[in-house]
Design a protein around this motif. Structure first.
Motif, PDB file in Angstrom:
ATOM      1  N   VAL A  33     -14.085   6.847  82.592  1.00 12.74           N
ATOM      2  CA  VAL A  33     -15.137   7.454  81.781  1.00 12.74           C
ATOM      3  C   VAL A  33     -14.509   8.330  80.703  1.00 12.74           C
ATOM      4  CG1 VAL A  33     -16.820   7.440  83.666  1.00 12.74           C
ATOM      5  CG2 VAL A  33     -15.356   9.438  83.341  1.00 12.74           C
ATOM      6  N   LYS A  34     -15.292   8.626  79.697  1.00 10.36           N
ATOM      7  CA  LYS A  34     -14.856   9.556  78.654  1.00 10.36           C
ATOM      8  C   LYS A  34     -14.833  10.958  79.264  1.00 10.36           C
ATOM      9  CE  LYS A  34     -16.063  11.002  73.975  1.00 10.36           C
ATOM     10  NZ  LYS A  34     -14.730  11.122  73.492  1.00 10.36           N
ATOM     11  N   LEU A  35     -13.759  11.663  79.046  1.00 14.70           N
ATOM     12  CA  LEU A  35     -13.636  13.008  79.606  1.00 14.70           C
ATOM     13  C   LEU A  35     -14.568  13.985  78.890  1.00 14.70           C
ATOM     14  CD1 LEU A  35      -9.780  13.346  80.097  1.00 14.70           C
ATOM     15  CD2 LEU A  35     -11.509  12.986  81.850  1.00 14.70           C
ATOM     16  N   PRO A  36     -15.172  14.885  79.642  1.00 11.61           N
ATOM     17  CA  PRO A  36     -16.015  15.915  79.014  1.00 11.61           C
ATOM     18  C   PRO A  36     -15.195  16.806  78.076  1.00 11.61           C
ATOM     19  CG  PRO A  36     -16.316  15.876  81.403  1.00 11.61           C
ATOM     20  CD  PRO A  36     -15.160  14.984  81.098  1.00 11.61           C
ATOM     21  N   LYS A  37     -15.849  17.344  77.068  1.00 10.96           N
ATOM     22  CA  LYS A  37     -15.170  18.186  76.068  1.00 10.96           C
ATOM     23  C   LYS A  37     -14.515  19.407  76.694  1.00 10.96           C
ATOM     24  CE  LYS A  37     -17.849  16.690  72.150  1.00 10.96           C
ATOM     25  NZ  LYS A  37     -18.717  17.015  71.038  1.00 10.96           N
ATOM     26  N   LYS A  38     -15.055  19.885  77.814  1.00 11.89           N
ATOM     27  CA  LYS A  38     -14.470  21.076  78.438  1.00 11.89           C
ATOM     28  C   LYS A  38     -13.041  20.835  78.932  1.00 11.89           C
ATOM     29  CE  LYS A  38     -17.763  20.610  81.947  1.00 11.89           C
ATOM     30  NZ  LYS A  38     -18.649  21.223  82.905  1.00 11.89           N
ATOM     31  N   LEU A  39     -12.598  19.570  78.975  1.00 11.78           N
ATOM     32  CA  LEU A  39     -11.222  19.263  79.374  1.00 11.78           C
ATOM     33  C   LEU A  39     -10.275  19.146  78.185  1.00 11.78           C
ATOM     34  CD1 LEU A  39     -11.778  16.688  82.260  1.00 11.78           C
ATOM     35  CD2 LEU A  39     -11.172  19.106  82.431  1.00 11.78           C
ATOM     36  N   ASN A  40     -10.787  19.311  76.969  1.00  6.07           N
ATOM     37  CA  ASN A  40      -9.948  19.173  75.776  1.00  6.07           C
ATOM     38  C   ASN A  40      -8.764  20.132  75.776  1.00  6.07           C
ATOM     39  OD1 ASN A  40     -11.569  17.146  74.838  1.00  6.07           O
ATOM     40  ND2 ASN A  40     -12.551  18.372  73.236  1.00  6.07           N
ATOM     41  N   ILE A  41      -8.953  21.341  76.282  1.00  7.65           N
ATOM     42  CA  ILE A  41      -7.876  22.341  76.268  1.00  7.65           C
ATOM     43  C   ILE A  41      -6.720  21.893  77.149  1.00  7.65           C
ATOM     44  CG2 ILE A  41      -7.263  24.716  76.912  1.00  7.65           C
ATOM     45  CD1 ILE A  41     -10.129  25.510  76.057  1.00  7.65           C
TER      46      ILE A  41
END
Length: 176
Positions: A33-41
């Motif tokens: 799945v596409k990772l949630p934006k909160k994992l961008n860091i």
């Protein structure tokens, strides 16, 4: 079948004929799945690391700082399904399926070819019941990745980073 674990005779039955059938059934439970934006860091921080060892150390550290391992033997889907990624991130509790799934998604996002691996932990590798195709042979999940000439097996439930080291009770046992 009789063994030292069970006090009474029992019969094992499976409708599967080949290990490849089991692999196909389980593959659907680990959808990419596409990772949630909160994992961008964390994804950005891992990408910045110069080599694989540092990337893995960063991921181990992040997992240990943000989650608590909690064995979760949910029988939904036969007990071999991780929870969805948002539930994992929001609960802050992980089991081996959740943490392996999360680690693989993050590693793949940063360009590392990784996959989940079901293993037997603490069981006798000479057990002939492995001839019967069944998911019941497996009781733990870890992460597999191939880097250059090395096969690395990573157990993210272990709070200590060992760069491929896994406990003796996993070595030489069945993997899928």
């Amino acid at each position: 079948v009789m063994d030292s674990y069970y006090k009474y005779p029992f019969v094992k039955v499976s409708t599967l004929n080949e290990w490849s059938e089991l692999k196909e059934i389980l593959r659907d439970k680990f959808k990419k799945v596409k990772l949630p934006k909160k994992l961008n860091i964390i994804v950005s921080a891992i990408k910045e690391e110069k080599n694989l060892t540092l990337k893995l150390k960063r991921l181990y550290l992040w997992i240990n700082e943000n989650f608590t391992y909690f064995g979760y033997w949910n029988r939904a889907g036969g007990g071999y399904s991780p929870r969805d990624i948002e539930t994992i991130l929001n609960s802050k509790f992980i089991d081996c399926k959740d943490v392996s799934y999360l680690a693989v998604l993050i590693l793949q996002e940063v360009g590392v070819n990784a996959s989940e691996a079901l293993v037997s932990r603490g069981q006798d590798p000479s057990d002939t019941s492995y001839q019967l195709v069944s998911p019941r042979h497996f009781n733990h999940m870890i992460v597999y990745l191939k880097h250059k000439d090395q096969n690395l097996w990573l157990d993210f439930t272990n709070p200590f980073f060992g760069n491929g080291y896994i406990y003796n009770d996993i070595l030489l046992l069945s993997l899928i």
